[in-house]
Scaffold this motif. Structure first.
Motif, mmCIF file in Angstrom:
data_model
loop_
_atom_site.group_PDB
_atom_site.id
_atom_site.type_symbol
_atom_site.label_atom_id
_atom_site.label_comp_id
_atom_site.label_asym_id
_atom_site.label_seq_id
_atom_site.Cartn_x
_atom_site.Cartn_y
_atom_site.Cartn_z
ATOM 1 N N ASN B 84 -29.661 11.086 -7.245
ATOM 2 C CA ASN B 84 -28.262 11.452 -7.468
ATOM 3 C C ASN B 84 -28.141 12.729 -8.276
ATOM 4 O OD1 ASN B 84 -27.032 9.314 -6.093
ATOM 5 N ND2 ASN B 84 -27.334 7.936 -7.855
ATOM 6 N N TYR B 85 -29.020 12.857 -9.283
ATOM 7 C CA TYR B 85 -28.960 14.045 -10.135
ATOM 8 C C TYR B 85 -29.334 15.290 -9.341
ATOM 9 C CZ TYR B 85 -28.483 10.931 -14.123
ATOM 10 O OH TYR B 85 -28.025 9.994 -15.009
ATOM 11 N N VAL B 86 -30.342 15.138 -8.467
ATOM 12 C CA VAL B 86 -30.772 16.283 -7.668
ATOM 13 C C VAL B 86 -29.682 16.679 -6.681
ATOM 14 C CG1 VAL B 86 -32.466 17.103 -5.995
ATOM 15 C CG2 VAL B 86 -33.201 15.678 -7.922
ATOM 16 N N SER B 87 -29.131 15.663 -5.986
ATOM 17 C CA SER B 87 -28.164 16.018 -4.944
ATOM 18 C C SER B 87 -26.862 16.546 -5.532
ATOM 19 C CB SER B 87 -27.915 14.840 -4.002
ATOM 20 O OG SER B 87 -27.629 13.681 -4.730
ATOM 21 N N ALA B 88 -26.573 16.207 -6.788
ATOM 22 C CA ALA B 88 -25.350 16.732 -7.400
ATOM 23 C C ALA B 88 -25.338 18.255 -7.361
ATOM 24 C CB ALA B 88 -25.220 16.242 -8.844
ATOM 25 N N PHE B 89 -26.490 18.849 -7.720
ATOM 26 C CA PHE B 89 -26.515 20.308 -7.804
ATOM 27 C C PHE B 89 -26.588 20.977 -6.437
ATOM 28 C CE2 PHE B 89 -27.554 19.015 -12.083
ATOM 29 C CZ PHE B 89 -26.751 19.873 -12.815
ATOM 30 N N LEU B 276 -9.923 21.624 -9.655
ATOM 31 C CA LEU B 276 -10.692 20.376 -9.712
ATOM 32 C C LEU B 276 -11.713 20.471 -10.841
ATOM 33 C CD1 LEU B 276 -11.352 17.683 -8.052
ATOM 34 C CD2 LEU B 276 -13.236 19.016 -7.122
ATOM 35 N N VAL B 277 -11.618 19.599 -11.843
ATOM 36 C CA VAL B 277 -12.572 19.654 -12.958
ATOM 37 C C VAL B 277 -13.578 18.508 -12.842
ATOM 38 C CG1 VAL B 277 -11.051 20.853 -14.539
ATOM 39 C CG2 VAL B 277 -11.008 18.364 -14.436
ATOM 40 N N LEU B 278 -14.658 18.615 -13.620
ATOM 41 C CA LEU B 278 -15.773 17.684 -13.472
ATOM 42 C C LEU B 278 -15.367 16.235 -13.753
ATOM 43 C CD1 LEU B 278 -18.656 17.160 -12.878
ATOM 44 C CD2 LEU B 278 -19.297 18.025 -15.118
ATOM 45 N N TYR B 279 -14.616 16.044 -14.833
ATOM 46 C CA TYR B 279 -14.159 14.697 -15.200
ATOM 47 C C TYR B 279 -13.418 14.054 -14.021
ATOM 48 C CZ TYR B 279 -12.608 11.323 -18.813
ATOM 49 O OH TYR B 279 -12.407 10.209 -19.587
ATOM 50 N N GLN B 280 -12.545 14.882 -13.410
ATOM 51 C CA GLN B 280 -11.748 14.412 -12.288
ATOM 52 C C GLN B 280 -12.633 14.111 -11.082
ATOM 53 O OE1 GLN B 280 -9.176 17.573 -11.247
ATOM 54 N NE2 GLN B 280 -7.572 16.270 -10.377
ATOM 55 N N GLN B 281 -13.631 14.952 -10.845
ATOM 56 C CA GLN B 281 -14.552 14.762 -9.729
ATOM 57 C C GLN B 281 -15.321 13.446 -9.902
ATOM 58 O OE1 GLN B 281 -14.814 16.003 -6.960
ATOM 59 N NE2 GLN B 281 -16.846 15.473 -6.195
ATOM 60 N N VAL B 282 -15.734 13.134 -11.131
ATOM 61 C CA VAL B 282 -16.405 11.860 -11.391
ATOM 62 C C VAL B 282 -15.454 10.721 -11.059
ATOM 63 C CG1 VAL B 282 -17.499 10.404 -13.129
ATOM 64 C CG2 VAL B 282 -17.793 12.878 -13.230
ATOM 65 N N ALA B 297 -24.005 9.232 -12.134
ATOM 66 C CA ALA B 297 -24.922 10.345 -12.401
ATOM 67 C C ALA B 297 -24.136 11.574 -12.848
ATOM 68 C CB ALA B 297 -25.747 10.649 -11.166
ATOM 69 N N MET B 298 -23.041 11.880 -12.146
ATOM 70 C CA MET B 298 -22.237 13.048 -12.530
ATOM 71 C C MET B 298 -21.617 12.854 -13.911
ATOM 72 S SD MET B 298 -20.443 14.453 -9.062
ATOM 73 C CE MET B 298 -19.599 12.968 -8.616
ATOM 74 N N GLY B 299 -21.215 11.617 -14.205
ATOM 75 C CA GLY B 299 -20.672 11.325 -15.533
ATOM 76 C C GLY B 299 -21.706 11.578 -16.617
ATOM 77 N N TYR B 300 -22.949 11.166 -16.330
ATOM 78 C CA TYR B 300 -24.014 11.400 -17.308
ATOM 79 C C TYR B 300 -24.295 12.878 -17.494
ATOM 80 C CZ TYR B 300 -25.757 7.192 -19.382
ATOM 81 O OH TYR B 300 -25.886 6.110 -20.198
ATOM 82 N N ILE B 301 -24.209 13.643 -16.399
ATOM 83 C CA ILE B 301 -24.404 15.097 -16.532
ATOM 84 C C ILE B 301 -23.324 15.662 -17.456
ATOM 85 C CG2 ILE B 301 -24.377 17.295 -15.296
ATOM 86 C CD1 ILE B 301 -25.561 15.813 -12.881
ATOM 87 N N LEU B 302 -22.073 15.225 -17.251
ATOM 88 C CA LEU B 302 -20.981 15.681 -18.120
ATOM 89 C C LEU B 302 -21.255 15.317 -19.582
ATOM 90 C CD1 LEU B 302 -18.108 16.812 -18.555
ATOM 91 C CD2 LEU B 302 -17.216 14.556 -18.003
ATOM 92 N N GLY B 303 -21.674 14.049 -19.793
ATOM 93 C CA GLY B 303 -21.957 13.611 -21.158
ATOM 94 C C GLY B 303 -23.065 14.439 -21.804
ATOM 95 N N LEU B 304 -24.105 14.751 -21.017
ATOM 96 C CA LEU B 304 -25.217 15.539 -21.545
ATOM 97 C C LEU B 304 -24.774 16.946 -21.903
ATOM 98 C CD1 LEU B 304 -28.245 14.466 -19.319
ATOM 99 C CD2 LEU B 304 -27.896 14.077 -21.772
ATOM 100 N N ILE B 305 -23.938 17.544 -21.038
ATOM 101 C CA ILE B 305 -23.437 18.896 -21.326
ATOM 102 C C ILE B 305 -22.673 18.891 -22.649
ATOM 103 C CG2 ILE B 305 -21.848 20.709 -20.567
ATOM 104 C CD1 ILE B 305 -22.518 19.937 -17.686
ATOM 105 N N ILE B 306 -21.813 17.890 -22.822
ATOM 106 C CA ILE B 306 -21.040 17.798 -24.061
ATOM 107 C C ILE B 306 -21.972 17.697 -25.262
ATOM 108 C CG2 ILE B 306 -19.499 16.296 -25.393
ATOM 109 C CD1 ILE B 306 -18.004 15.692 -22.845
ATOM 110 N N LEU B 307 -22.965 16.806 -25.144
ATOM 111 C CA LEU B 307 -23.899 16.582 -26.248
ATOM 112 C C LEU B 307 -24.644 17.873 -26.609
ATOM 113 C CD1 LEU B 307 -24.486 13.961 -27.743
ATOM 114 C CD2 LEU B 307 -26.584 13.764 -26.409
ATOM 115 N N VAL B 308 -25.162 18.547 -25.576
ATOM 116 C CA VAL B 308 -25.926 19.781 -25.813
ATOM 117 C C VAL B 308 -25.050 20.825 -26.499
ATOM 118 C CG1 VAL B 308 -27.020 21.743 -24.665
ATOM 119 C CG2 VAL B 308 -27.586 19.412 -23.962
ATOM 120 N N LEU B 309 -23.824 21.007 -25.995
ATOM 121 C CA LEU B 309 -22.946 22.025 -26.584
ATOM 122 C C LEU B 309 -22.601 21.694 -28.032
ATOM 123 C CD1 LEU B 309 -20.534 23.022 -23.683
ATOM 124 C CD2 LEU B 309 -22.435 24.296 -24.660
#
Lengths: 275, 325
Positions: B84-89, B276-282, B297-309
């Motif tokens: 899922n993570y791979v196909s997201a990108f 269309l924003v990421l939260y909405q896409q999830v 998977a997309m939700g986790y990507i969003l969460g990780l981006i937030i954490l990193v920033l």
């Protein structure tokens, strides 16, 4: 503190007044429109003030589906806030005055949840509530709302109890009061400020909560205001009534805010720092 | 609890204020009496809620992000690893929503910080009507966001909305009249505007609290040295807000990346996919297409981006602070 010239003061007033107008305009606009008849709302060019003030939009609210949305929002808010106040006063006291092994790690986990975007949690929540038959019920919105509001509330209550000196509690211990009696009789009354703050902030959050409701209340009769009203955005015919409902839904929080402004602002600043 | 009474009944006498040893002994008695687990019992009810509706979903969705699970077609999730993570990108819709989120976040964040800091500096002045100005800036905080979205929708409506009426008829600037929500750029601008309207008050409160916590003696000394106006702002006030920047930037990042209600209510992600924003896409992936594994998977990507920033912001501002100190 700053003793500027009359010019610089006028300049400051000018900027602030302009800002105030920009921030208040949407609210004033919807308020004035709620007193206009349907014809006047769609009139081009429009007039800012209603030419003929009418209450027909407000009269129509009672007969519409809006009444149902209102009832849902009301029930969900009252029950959620009560639960949050009770649970966060218990937990805040536990964290502040009754140290136990692992307390710090638990507190850290609770603070950590504040950064998790709600959307990550929605799928399991939906599946869980589907399993338990809680979808489209008020209880199904109350439970997750309480959970989401708790971390911030616990931080506020913990800070409140920490600020109460030990001596007060110890004198009660001398009298042989048990830990629960001390919490109920001595500490809770002294934590009044924190309780008021938790009540107000939680009320705002639950009253306007959108994401959980959009996910877990799919049938219109189960929806609260925040979601139910957005269904009508395409339907032009009820714009006046929509304005009236928006006014009714925003007025209570605004009145409470104006009454408690100082308290709320101080609390937000404090809570955000701790969080 | 009977034991308690015997232990605590004798010393009804007032303790002298400086009895250090007594205090230590007293504490020991207290902690033995209340035990180590009573504190946990006080926390347990709240913990149950947080566990069932936050911690469990967090873990569960982490597992689900490694599976293929369509709520409508599949009986059970099938484990697929990191697929899922791979196909997201490789998914243009995801990439678009990610880009839109960053475009939104960039403009929103910069304007938010600059505007709320400036407003806080204005409100920090001791002038008349200050509390009225404060109320006006803070009040959007308590307006339900989705309802504010409806009001903005109305204001931006091309034919009978307030904005076009003001621009066209009142200020006589007809070339500025726009179909705000049906063009990509202005639609994104409208969403940013609503978010700012709703959030500036909150950030202003944080900046004001920061300004108020600056040591009054420092301020007074600076004023005696002739620091006035802009000089005072740039040399005294702004450098003293270091901790406040960490705080306001953290909340700014959270608000920026969690944007959801605004496009849901105002544009449905449109026109096309321009808002269309990421939260909405999830959300849409999970509850319109019921593709729950992929959504997680997309939700986790969003969460990780937030954490990193948030972590980067913290490290960056703290380091900048150390250098200044």
């Amino acid at each position: 503190m700053v003793r500027g010239s009359i010019f610089s003061r006028l300049w400051i007033h000018g900027v602030l007044l302009l800002l105030a107008i920009v921030f208040l305009a949407p609210l004033v606009y919807i308020l004035l429109n709620s007193f206009k008849s349907a014809d006047e709302i769609f009139q081009v060019p429009q007039s800012f003030l209603p030419k003929e003030w009418t209450l027909e939009n407000y009269a129509a609210v009672a007969e519409s589906r809006f009444a149902e949305y209102f009832a849902n929002t009301f029930i969900i808010t009252i029950v959620s806030v009560t639960l949050v106040v009770v649970l966060s006063s218990l937990a805040g006291y536990g964290f502040a005055k009754l140290p136990f092994r692992g307390a710090n790690i638990l507190l850290l986990a609770i603070v950590g949840t504040l950064t998790v975007p709600l959307v990550i949690l929605l799928v399991p929540m939906f599946l869980l509530e589907n399993e338990l038959g809680l979808l489209n019920t008020n209880l199904g919105l109350i439970l997750p709302n309480v959970a989401v509001a708790l971390p911030f509330a616990i931080l506020i209550m913990r800070a409140t109890f920490m600020a109460i000196p030990h001596e007060i509690e110890e004198s009660a211990t001398m009298d042989g009061a048990g830990v629960f009696a001390r919490w109920w009789r001595i500490m809770l009354p002294m934590a009044r400020n924190g309780i008021v703050l938790v009540t107000i902030i939680t009320s705002y959050n639950v009253w306007g909560e959108y994401t959980l409701a959009k996910t877990l209340a799919i049938d219109p009769p189960a929806m609260p205001l925040s979601v139910g009203l957005t269904l009508l955005k395409g339907e032009v015919w009820q714009y006046g009534v929509l304005a009236a409902v928006i006014v009714l839904a925003t007025l209570p929080p605004i009145i409470v805010f104006i009454a408690f402004q100082r308290h709320i602002v101080a609390g937000i600043a404090q809570g955000a720092v701790k969080g | 609890m009977g034991l308690v009474a015997t232990e605590t009944s004798p010393p009804r006498l007032r303790r002298p204020p400086l009895a250090g040893q007594g205090a230590v002994r007293r504490k020991k008695i207290r902690s033995r009496r209340t035990g180590r687990s009573v504190g946990f019992l006080f926390i347990l009810p709240a913990l149950l809620f947080i566990f069932v509706f936050m911690l469990y979903p967090l873990v569960s969705s982490g597992y689900m992000s490694l599976t293929e699970y369509n709520f409508v077609y599949d009986d059970d999730p099938t484990f697929v690893g990191l697929d899922n993570y791979v196909s997201a990108f490789e998914d243009p819709q995801f990439v678009t929503s990610l880009t839109n989120t960053f475009v939104f976040g960039f403009f929103f964040f910069i304007i938010l910080i600059v505007a709320s800091l400036s407003i806080a500096l204005f409100l920090f002045q001791k002038i008349r009507f200050n509390s009225f100005y404060r109320s006006a800036v803070f009040v959007p905080l308590v307006v339900p966001l989705s309802l504010a979205g409806l009001v903005f929708l109305w204001i931006l409506q091309p034919n009978y909305g307030l904005l076009n009426y003001l621009l066209g008829d009142v200020f006589n600037l007809p070339f500025l009249v726009q179909p705000w929500l049906s063009q990509s750029d202005t639609a994104m601008g409208s969403i940013i505007a609503l978010s700012l309207w709703a959030t500036i008050g909150f950030e202003t409160i944080l900046f004001l609290a920061g300004l108020q916590s600056i040591d009054p003696d420092t301020l007074e000394a600076a004023e005696l040295d002739g620091a006035r106006g802009f000089k005072k702002i740039f040399y005294i006030l702004l450098p003293n807000l270091r901790e406040t920047y960490i705080l306001t930037a953290t909340w700014g990042i959270l608000h920026a990346l969690k944007v959801f209600v605004e496009p849901m209510v105002m544009t449905d992600g449109g026109p096309g996919t321009s808002t269309l924003v990421l939260y909405q896409q999830v959300y849409l992936t999970a509850f319109t297409y019921f593709d729950m594994g992929y959504a997680s998977a997309m939700g986790y990507i969003l969460g990780l981006i937030i954490l990193v920033l948030i972590v980067l912001n913290f490290l960056f501002l703290r380091k900048a602070g150390d250098k200044n100190a």
